[in-house]
Design a protein around this motif. Structure first.
Motif, PDB file in Angstrom:
ATOM      1  N   TYR A   1     -70.954  15.777 -13.060  1.00 55.04           N
ATOM      2  CA  TYR A   1     -70.155  16.520 -12.085  1.00 55.04           C
ATOM      3  C   TYR A   1     -69.187  17.478 -12.771  1.00 55.04           C
ATOM      4  O   TYR A   1     -68.956  18.594 -12.288  1.00 55.04           O
ATOM      5  CB  TYR A   1     -69.382  15.570 -11.166  1.00 55.04           C
ATOM      6  CG  TYR A   1     -70.240  14.795 -10.213  1.00 55.04           C
ATOM      7  CD1 TYR A   1     -71.422  15.321  -9.698  1.00 55.04           C
ATOM      8  CD2 TYR A   1     -69.873  13.520  -9.816  1.00 55.04           C
ATOM      9  CE1 TYR A   1     -72.205  14.602  -8.815  1.00 55.04           C
ATOM     10  CE2 TYR A   1     -70.661  12.790  -8.934  1.00 55.04           C
ATOM     11  CZ  TYR A   1     -71.822  13.342  -8.436  1.00 55.04           C
ATOM     12  OH  TYR A   1     -72.596  12.629  -7.568  1.00 55.04           O
TER      13      TYR A   1
ATOM     14  N   GLU B   1     -71.110  20.555 -13.860  1.00 59.40           N
ATOM     15  CA  GLU B   1     -71.378  21.406 -12.698  1.00 59.40           C
ATOM     16  C   GLU B   1     -70.116  22.155 -12.279  1.00 59.40           C
ATOM     17  O   GLU B   1     -70.171  23.342 -11.953  1.00 59.40           O
ATOM     18  CB  GLU B   1     -71.904  20.565 -11.540  1.00 59.40           C
ATOM     19  CG  GLU B   1     -73.294  20.040 -11.739  1.00 59.40           C
ATOM     20  CD  GLU B   1     -73.742  19.097 -10.636  1.00 59.40           C
ATOM     21  OE1 GLU B   1     -73.007  18.940  -9.629  1.00 59.40           O
ATOM     22  OE2 GLU B   1     -74.832  18.516 -10.780  1.00 59.40           O
ATOM     23  N   GLN B   2     -68.995  21.456 -12.292  1.00 63.80           N
ATOM     24  CA  GLN B   2     -67.710  22.076 -11.951  1.00 63.80           C
ATOM     25  C   GLN B   2     -67.392  23.202 -12.930  1.00 63.80           C
ATOM     26  O   GLN B   2     -66.964  24.284 -12.527  1.00 63.80           O
ATOM     27  CB  GLN B   2     -66.602  21.023 -11.995  1.00 63.80           C
ATOM     28  CG  GLN B   2     -65.215  21.573 -11.750  1.00 63.80           C
ATOM     29  CD  GLN B   2     -64.146  20.504 -11.967  1.00 63.80           C
ATOM     30  OE1 GLN B   2     -64.432  19.409 -12.458  1.00 63.80           O
ATOM     31  NE2 GLN B   2     -62.929  20.827 -11.626  1.00 63.80           N
ATOM     32  N   TYR B   3     -67.615  22.962 -14.228  1.00 65.60           N
ATOM     33  CA  TYR B   3     -67.366  23.990 -15.241  1.00 65.60           C
ATOM     34  C   TYR B   3     -68.194  25.238 -14.958  1.00 65.60           C
ATOM     35  O   TYR B   3     -67.674  26.352 -14.958  1.00 65.60           O
ATOM     36  CB  TYR B   3     -67.688  23.444 -16.636  1.00 65.60           C
ATOM     37  CG  TYR B   3     -67.663  24.510 -17.702  1.00 65.60           C
ATOM     38  CD1 TYR B   3     -66.465  24.908 -18.275  1.00 65.60           C
ATOM     39  CD2 TYR B   3     -68.829  25.133 -18.118  1.00 65.60           C
ATOM     40  CE1 TYR B   3     -66.429  25.894 -19.244  1.00 65.60           C
ATOM     41  CE2 TYR B   3     -68.807  26.122 -19.082  1.00 65.60           C
ATOM     42  CZ  TYR B   3     -67.613  26.497 -19.638  1.00 65.60           C
ATOM     43  OH  TYR B   3     -67.583  27.476 -20.597  1.00 65.60           O
ATOM     44  N   TRP B   4     -69.496  25.050 -14.718  1.00 65.39           N
ATOM     45  CA  TRP B   4     -70.362  26.208 -14.518  1.00 65.39           C
ATOM     46  C   TRP B   4     -70.042  26.941 -13.220  1.00 65.39           C
ATOM     47  O   TRP B   4     -70.156  28.169 -13.154  1.00 65.39           O
ATOM     48  CB  TRP B   4     -71.830  25.811 -14.595  1.00 65.39           C
ATOM     49  CG  TRP B   4     -72.229  25.507 -16.010  1.00 65.39           C
ATOM     50  CD1 TRP B   4     -72.595  24.294 -16.505  1.00 65.39           C
ATOM     51  CD2 TRP B   4     -72.250  26.417 -17.109  1.00 65.39           C
ATOM     52  NE1 TRP B   4     -72.837  24.398 -17.850  1.00 65.39           N
ATOM     53  CE2 TRP B   4     -72.638  25.690 -18.254  1.00 65.39           C
ATOM     54  CE3 TRP B   4     -71.959  27.768 -17.256  1.00 65.39           C
ATOM     55  CZ2 TRP B   4     -72.756  26.269 -19.502  1.00 65.39           C
ATOM     56  CZ3 TRP B   4     -72.080  28.343 -18.512  1.00 65.39           C
ATOM     57  CH2 TRP B   4     -72.465  27.612 -19.611  1.00 65.39           C
ATOM     58  N   ASP B   5     -69.618  26.218 -12.181  1.00 69.97           N
ATOM     59  CA  ASP B   5     -69.198  26.873 -10.939  1.00 69.97           C
ATOM     60  C   ASP B   5     -67.966  27.739 -11.175  1.00 69.97           C
ATOM     61  O   ASP B   5     -67.903  28.892 -10.720  1.00 69.97           O
ATOM     62  CB  ASP B   5     -68.899  25.833  -9.848  1.00 69.97           C
ATOM     63  CG  ASP B   5     -70.147  25.179  -9.298  1.00 69.97           C
ATOM     64  OD1 ASP B   5     -71.251  25.715  -9.528  1.00 69.97           O
ATOM     65  OD2 ASP B   5     -70.010  24.117  -8.652  1.00 69.97           O
ATOM     66  N   ILE B   6     -66.991  27.202 -11.869  1.00 70.84           N
ATOM     67  CA  ILE B   6     -65.763  27.963 -12.144  1.00 70.84           C
ATOM     68  C   ILE B   6     -66.065  29.114 -13.096  1.00 70.84           C
ATOM     69  O   ILE B   6     -65.549  30.225 -12.930  1.00 70.84           O
ATOM     70  CB  ILE B   6     -64.669  27.040 -12.708  1.00 70.84           C
ATOM     71  CG1 ILE B   6     -64.259  26.029 -11.642  1.00 70.84           C
ATOM     72  CG2 ILE B   6     -63.462  27.827 -13.188  1.00 70.84           C
ATOM     73  CD1 ILE B   6     -63.333  24.939 -12.143  1.00 70.84           C
ATOM     74  N   HIS B   7     -66.909  28.860 -14.092  1.00 74.81           N
ATOM     75  CA  HIS B   7     -67.301  29.900 -15.045  1.00 74.81           C
ATOM     76  C   HIS B   7     -67.966  31.058 -14.299  1.00 74.81           C
ATOM     77  O   HIS B   7     -67.644  32.233 -14.544  1.00 74.81           O
ATOM     78  CB  HIS B   7     -68.248  29.305 -16.085  1.00 74.81           C
ATOM     79  CG  HIS B   7     -68.522  30.190 -17.244  1.00 74.81           C
ATOM     80  ND1 HIS B   7     -69.497  31.154 -17.220  1.00 74.81           N
ATOM     81  CD2 HIS B   7     -67.948  30.261 -18.474  1.00 74.81           C
ATOM     82  CE1 HIS B   7     -69.526  31.776 -18.379  1.00 74.81           C
ATOM     83  NE2 HIS B   7     -68.593  31.264 -19.153  1.00 74.81           N
ATOM     84  N   HIS B   8     -68.858  30.735 -13.377  1.00 74.43           N
ATOM     85  CA  HIS B   8     -69.527  31.771 -12.586  1.00 74.43           C
ATOM     86  C   HIS B   8     -68.518  32.544 -11.722  1.00 74.43           C
ATOM     87  O   HIS B   8     -68.584  33.778 -11.630  1.00 74.43           O
ATOM     88  CB  HIS B   8     -70.616  31.147 -11.705  1.00 74.43           C
ATOM     89  CG  HIS B   8     -71.298  32.125 -10.821  1.00 74.43           C
ATOM     90  ND1 HIS B   8     -72.162  33.085 -11.300  1.00 74.43           N
ATOM     91  CD2 HIS B   8     -71.230  32.321  -9.476  1.00 74.43           C
ATOM     92  CE1 HIS B   8     -72.602  33.821 -10.301  1.00 74.43           C
ATOM     93  NE2 HIS B   8     -72.053  33.373  -9.176  1.00 74.43           N
ATOM     94  N   ALA B   9     -67.583  31.827 -11.105  1.00 71.58           N
ATOM     95  CA  ALA B   9     -66.569  32.492 -10.275  1.00 71.58           C
ATOM     96  C   ALA B   9     -65.728  33.455 -11.111  1.00 71.58           C
ATOM     97  O   ALA B   9     -65.429  34.577 -10.668  1.00 71.58           O
ATOM     98  CB  ALA B   9     -65.671  31.451  -9.610  1.00 71.58           C
TER      99      ALA B   9
ATOM    100  N   GLU C   1     -57.692  26.735 -11.742  1.00 72.07           N
ATOM    101  CA  GLU C   1     -57.551  25.411 -11.133  1.00 72.07           C
ATOM    102  C   GLU C   1     -56.118  25.083 -10.750  1.00 72.07           C
ATOM    103  O   GLU C   1     -55.883  24.364  -9.790  1.00 72.07           O
ATOM    104  CB  GLU C   1     -58.088  24.330 -12.070  1.00 72.07           C
ATOM    105  CG  GLU C   1     -59.585  24.303 -12.151  1.00 72.07           C
ATOM    106  CD  GLU C   1     -60.090  23.143 -12.977  1.00 72.07           C
ATOM    107  OE1 GLU C   1     -59.382  22.690 -13.893  1.00 72.07           O
ATOM    108  OE2 GLU C   1     -61.202  22.687 -12.698  1.00 72.07           O
TER     109      GLU C   1
END
Length: 145
Positions: free
Chosen positions: A80, A83-91, A115
């Protein structure tokens, strides 16, 4: 001497010479074998003795609250977190705060700013480094990118 006869000769010898590392490693391994890691004992141990490199990342992740003290949930929580890292990285890429040439330290700083609600509105805002958070995020996302 009765206690020494039950212990390993090498451990007794190292202790007499002044090296206490063998016993420390065994006591840390005993702490890490519990189903639920005792955070207070781990904290006390890490303050008194140096952590062996093979256990350092695990102990720091638990002490910083990155992973829970229960062994069975470590892999799921890390999944998780990734996944959180890649979501924030994409944002951050979408809003153009980072790109391919952004140093990893600055990426971690921008993630922390996003964050914590302190991401500046202007891209020209200078990066102010915070060593603790950079350390925390480098441990948090300890996987090959």
């Amino acid at each position: 001497m009765a206690d020494d006869s039950q212990r390993n000769f090498r451990s007794v010898y190292y202790e007499k010479v002044g090296f206490r590392g063998v016993e420390e490693k065994k006591s840390l391994e005993i702490l890490l074998k519990d189903d639920r890691l005792d955070i207070e004992k781990l904290c006390t141990f890490s303050q008194r003795f140096p952590l062996p490199s093979m256990y350092r990342i695990l102990v720091w992740k638990v002490l910083l609250g990155i992973i829970p003290p229960h062994h069975e949930s470590h892999s799921l929580v890390m999944k998780y977190r990734k996944e959180q890292y890649w979501d924030i990285h994409h944002a951050l890429r979408v809003i153009r705060f980072i790109n391919d040439s952004t140093p990893q330290v600055d990426v971690f700083l921008r993630i922390h700013q996003l964050e914590s609600g302190k991401l500046p509105r202007n891209l020209a805002f200078p990066l102010v480094s915070c060593h603790f958070n950079t350390f925390k995020y480098s441990i948090l996302f300890n996987f090959k990118l």
